[in-house]
Design a protein around this motif. Sequence first.
Motif: not given
Length: 435
Positions: A100-102, A174-177, A182-190, A214-220
């Motif tokens: 769902e994050v992707i 969950p921020t870590i998840r 998103l780090a696993f995904d290639a688009r903005r991995a770095q 916890v926070g937003s789906w993109a880690g905020a």
Amino acid sequence: MRKCISGVMTAALWASIVQAETTKQSQNLEFPKAMKLASADVMVSIRPVLRPAIKGQHVSAEGNARFQAWLGAFRERAAAQGIEAATLDAALAGVTYDKEVIKRDRNQAEFSKPIWEYLDSAVSDTRVSNGLAGLERHREILQLIEATYGVEKEVVTALWGLETSFGSHRGSDPTIRSLATLAFDARRAQFFEAQLIAALQIIQAGDVRPEDMVGSWAGAMGHTQFMPTSFLDHAVDFDGDGRRDIWSDDPADALASAASYLARHGWTKGQPWGVEVQLPEGFDYATAKRGFTLLPSEWATHGVLSAEGGAVPDHGQAAILLPAGGQGVALMIFDNFKAIEAYNGADAYVIGIGHLSDRLAGQSRFQANWPRGDRALSFTEKKELQTRLTEAGFDTQGIDGRTGPNTINAVRAYQLAWGLVPDGYPSLRLLERLR
């Protein structure tokens, strides 16, 4: 860097902010933002949307196997950067890929709202009323924060209001998840791997337990929606309990951290972020750009006066900003505009924070009218505008669907060449003329 809420996403605001965030973290990466619409207190924040965690984060066995293999390799990279085994075990236990994050990351709406619709919600009567209530409820701590960091309590409260509706929409993903996905995904991995490492450093420092991060789906995260690297750079333990806790119901650490951030980025107490002005007949619109500044007293000699008709006090060098071109509100903006811009780079967001803070301080609404008959260009239309301008000899330096300085300069050059008002405003009328 930071933040957000839940709801409907607008591509123009999303796209205009993407670059500001990532320029601070990586010159080659994007960081999207979004917008939330609520019923009673319409919220618009230009960052990843905070939405409730969605059940059924299932992914194929093959996909999950690849994610788990990546996670194993990531553990080694994290350990090499000082993350202890105990921290990795606690934070990464049971972490799975969140499709769902992707999905949210890819979901960018075609059309955007114009700035006046953004401000209608960002500085709604309900938000002003809730902000005044928040100011009163937390007056003592906000006054102490203002005295410590030199950032007015109304500004801190306005930022809190736009980020999480005064703490009522902090996010539950969950921020870590989210960051691992998103780090696993290639688009903005770095970019997101750096955020994931920072999140683990926060946990290792004892500021928060993994299950409470916890926070937003993109880690905020938290009341003021810091991204993990911004937390490490700017979060403070204002209440002295030994933790920089921006997640709890008590907003003290989060509000102080936001003030710390603005102070570190040059906030000057007593200087406006911007002032509404009226432009004279025959105003040289070519001077209405960020790179051209004068003292307000010098602008006054050119007929640029406050909305009430007097000279604006000399708060410092100022530029003229026309967020809706020559037909809308005109603003004289100061260096404090840049301080808010460092938090989030979209003009609409900065104006929203500034105008809401002014309203909380007892000032009135903008006096000029907006061109409400206009609509914002879609992402596709912006790309078409750039293409047609470039083909006509007014190079936008790229076709990306973003109305940054290069596109505005190209629009202004086209307007000058054709005897139009050179306000640099990329309107639908201009696109139709190019067609």
